[in-house]
Design a protein around this motif. Structure first.
Motif, PDB file in Angstrom:
ATOM      1  N   THR A  30      45.823   4.434  67.466  1.00  0.00           N
ATOM      2  CA  THR A  30      45.280   5.395  66.511  1.00  0.00           C
ATOM      3  C   THR A  30      46.330   6.358  65.965  1.00  0.00           C
ATOM      4  OG1 THR A  30      44.563   6.709  68.398  1.00  0.00           O
ATOM      5  CG2 THR A  30      42.941   5.251  67.408  1.00  0.00           C
ATOM      6  N   ARG A  31      47.558   6.231  66.395  1.00  0.00           N
ATOM      7  CA  ARG A  31      48.645   7.029  65.835  1.00  0.00           C
ATOM      8  C   ARG A  31      49.465   6.247  64.815  1.00  0.00           C
ATOM      9  NH1 ARG A  31      51.122  10.217  71.136  1.00  0.00           N
ATOM     10  NH2 ARG A  31      49.227  11.389  71.647  1.00  0.00           N
ATOM     11  N   ARG A  32      48.975   5.073  64.477  1.00  0.00           N
ATOM     12  CA  ARG A  32      49.671   4.213  63.534  1.00  0.00           C
ATOM     13  C   ARG A  32      48.739   3.817  62.392  1.00  0.00           C
ATOM     14  NH1 ARG A  32      55.123   4.181  65.055  1.00  0.00           N
ATOM     15  NH2 ARG A  32      55.238   4.104  67.330  1.00  0.00           N
ATOM     16  N   TYR A  33      49.325   3.353  61.319  1.00  0.00           N
ATOM     17  CA  TYR A  33      48.510   2.703  60.302  1.00  0.00           C
ATOM     18  C   TYR A  33      47.979   1.396  60.905  1.00  0.00           C
ATOM     19  CZ  TYR A  33      49.952   5.708  56.418  1.00  0.00           C
ATOM     20  OH  TYR A  33      50.148   6.768  55.583  1.00  0.00           O
ATOM     21  N   VAL A  34      46.714   1.169  60.752  1.00  0.00           N
ATOM     22  CA  VAL A  34      46.106  -0.069  61.232  1.00  0.00           C
ATOM     23  C   VAL A  34      45.298  -0.682  60.093  1.00  0.00           C
ATOM     24  CG1 VAL A  34      44.519  -1.132  62.877  1.00  0.00           C
ATOM     25  CG2 VAL A  34      45.969   0.779  63.592  1.00  0.00           C
ATOM     26  N   GLY A  35      45.518  -1.946  59.878  1.00  0.00           N
ATOM     27  CA  GLY A  35      44.819  -2.619  58.792  1.00  0.00           C
ATOM     28  C   GLY A  35      44.035  -3.824  59.274  1.00  0.00           C
ATOM     29  N   TRP A  36      43.019  -4.139  58.487  1.00  0.00           N
ATOM     30  CA  TRP A  36      42.270  -5.380  58.688  1.00  0.00           C
ATOM     31  C   TRP A  36      42.573  -6.317  57.527  1.00  0.00           C
ATOM     32  CZ3 TRP A  36      39.671  -7.005  62.849  1.00  0.00           C
ATOM     33  CH2 TRP A  36      39.264  -6.058  63.800  1.00  0.00           C
ATOM     34  N   PHE A  37      42.860  -7.538  57.864  1.00  0.00           N
ATOM     35  CA  PHE A  37      43.139  -8.564  56.870  1.00  0.00           C
ATOM     36  C   PHE A  37      42.222  -9.753  57.120  1.00  0.00           C
ATOM     37  CE2 PHE A  37      47.056  -7.095  54.828  1.00  0.00           C
ATOM     38  CZ  PHE A  37      47.400  -6.058  55.675  1.00  0.00           C
ATOM     39  N   ARG A  38      42.027 -10.556  56.117  1.00  0.00           N
ATOM     40  CA  ARG A  38      41.224 -11.759  56.304  1.00  0.00           C
ATOM     41  C   ARG A  38      41.850 -12.913  55.549  1.00  0.00           C
ATOM     42  NH1 ARG A  38      35.731 -10.217  52.858  1.00  0.00           N
ATOM     43  NH2 ARG A  38      36.653 -10.351  50.754  1.00  0.00           N
ATOM     44  N   PRO A  53      47.228   7.057  60.303  1.00  0.00           N
ATOM     45  CA  PRO A  53      47.293   7.647  61.631  1.00  0.00           C
ATOM     46  C   PRO A  53      46.366   8.849  61.762  1.00  0.00           C
ATOM     47  CG  PRO A  53      49.491   7.138  60.866  1.00  0.00           C
ATOM     48  CD  PRO A  53      48.575   6.898  59.717  1.00  0.00           C
ATOM     49  N   GLY A  54      45.588   8.861  62.814  1.00  0.00           N
ATOM     50  CA  GLY A  54      44.640   9.944  63.004  1.00  0.00           C
ATOM     51  C   GLY A  54      43.365   9.796  62.215  1.00  0.00           C
ATOM     52  N   GLY A  55      43.297   8.792  61.396  1.00  0.00           N
ATOM     53  CA  GLY A  55      42.076   8.532  60.637  1.00  0.00           C
ATOM     54  C   GLY A  55      41.883   9.402  59.421  1.00  0.00           C
ATOM     55  N   GLY A  56      42.951  10.102  58.997  1.00  0.00           N
ATOM     56  CA  GLY A  56      42.798  11.020  57.888  1.00  0.00           C
ATOM     57  C   GLY A  56      42.619  10.364  56.532  1.00  0.00           C
ATOM     58  N   GLY A  57      43.005   9.136  56.411  1.00  0.00           N
ATOM     59  CA  GLY A  57      42.870   8.459  55.140  1.00  0.00           C
ATOM     60  C   GLY A  57      42.511   7.005  55.343  1.00  0.00           C
ATOM     61  N   THR A  58      41.742   6.469  54.422  1.00  0.00           N
ATOM     62  CA  THR A  58      41.386   5.061  54.489  1.00  0.00           C
ATOM     63  C   THR A  58      41.580   4.416  53.119  1.00  0.00           C
ATOM     64  OG1 THR A  58      39.052   5.505  54.011  1.00  0.00           O
ATOM     65  CG2 THR A  58      39.704   5.426  56.332  1.00  0.00           C
ATOM     66  N   TYR A  59      41.844   3.154  53.135  1.00  0.00           N
ATOM     67  CA  TYR A  59      42.063   2.379  51.926  1.00  0.00           C
ATOM     68  C   TYR A  59      41.229   1.117  52.054  1.00  0.00           C
ATOM     69  CZ  TYR A  59      46.111   5.401  52.347  1.00  0.00           C
ATOM     70  OH  TYR A  59      46.920   6.498  52.529  1.00  0.00           O
ATOM     71  N   ASP A  99      51.171  -0.752  62.654  1.00  0.00           N
ATOM     72  CA  ASP A  99      52.542  -0.301  62.413  1.00  0.00           C
ATOM     73  C   ASP A  99      53.042  -0.736  61.043  1.00  0.00           C
ATOM     74  OD1 ASP A  99      55.684  -0.420  64.286  1.00  0.00           O
ATOM     75  OD2 ASP A  99      54.889   0.970  62.790  1.00  0.00           O
ATOM     76  N   LEU A 100      52.566  -0.047  60.040  1.00  0.00           N
ATOM     77  CA  LEU A 100      53.016  -0.281  58.672  1.00  0.00           C
ATOM     78  C   LEU A 100      54.420   0.277  58.512  1.00  0.00           C
ATOM     79  CD1 LEU A 100      52.182  -1.128  55.744  1.00  0.00           C
ATOM     80  CD2 LEU A 100      51.413   1.238  55.427  1.00  0.00           C
ATOM     81  N   LYS A 101      55.288  -0.515  57.947  1.00  0.00           N
ATOM     82  CA  LYS A 101      56.674  -0.059  57.795  1.00  0.00           C
ATOM     83  C   LYS A 101      56.742   1.062  56.777  1.00  0.00           C
ATOM     84  CE  LYS A 101      58.269  -3.244  54.186  1.00  0.00           C
ATOM     85  NZ  LYS A 101      59.184  -4.381  53.901  1.00  0.00           N
ATOM     86  N   TYR A 102      57.758   1.878  56.872  1.00  0.00           N
ATOM     87  CA  TYR A 102      57.926   2.996  55.952  1.00  0.00           C
ATOM     88  C   TYR A 102      58.010   2.481  54.526  1.00  0.00           C
ATOM     89  CZ  TYR A 102      59.737   7.208  53.786  1.00  0.00           C
ATOM     90  OH  TYR A 102      59.905   8.288  52.980  1.00  0.00           O
TER      91      TYR A 102
END
Length: 125
Positions: A30-38, A53-59, A99-102
């Motif tokens: 939860t301290r990283r960007y986490v994505g769902w893909f299909r 990270p932290g859930g402050g934003g979603t896409y 873990d989305l790269k910078y």
């Protein structure tokens, strides 16, 4: 060693719901960007949703906006994908990534470092 484990997939009729979970060991997810893909058979992998990270934003992808919601539970170190009003075209293998790269893009699979094995979602009409 970072391990991501998805669960919650299955078979459901159109209009139904499923909640996918992505849990991690050896890693504070939860301290990283986490994505769902299909990825559906014969199609390219598609970014579905990503949480910051932290859930402050979603896409969320336009194809699932209003139906799918990504969220996280810090205490459980787990990221969820709530899928409602499922359609047959949502049928795919769903995988979580972390873990989305910078400078990376939330919908680009190659910009994520860690991946789970995936969980199958099948929606029948």
């Amino acid at each position: 060693e970072v391990q991501l484990v998805e669960s919650g997939g299955g078979s459901v009729q159109a209009g139904g719901s499923l909640r996918l979970s992505c849990a991690a060991s050896g890693y504070t997810l939860t301290r990283r960007y986490v994505g769902w893909f299909r990825q559906a058979p014969g199609k390219e992998r598609e970014g579905v949703a990503t949480i910051s990270p932290g859930g402050g934003g979603t896409y969320t992808a336009d194809s699932v906006k209003g139906r799918f919601t990504i969220s996280q539970d810090n205490a459980k170190n787990t990221v969820y994908l709530q899928m409602n009003s499922l359609k047959p075209e949502d049928t795919a293998m769903y995988s979580c990534a972390a873990d989305l790269k910078y400078g990376g893009r939330w919908y680009t699979s190659t910009d994520f470092r860690y991946w789970g094995q995936g969980t199958q979602v099948t929606v029948s009409s």
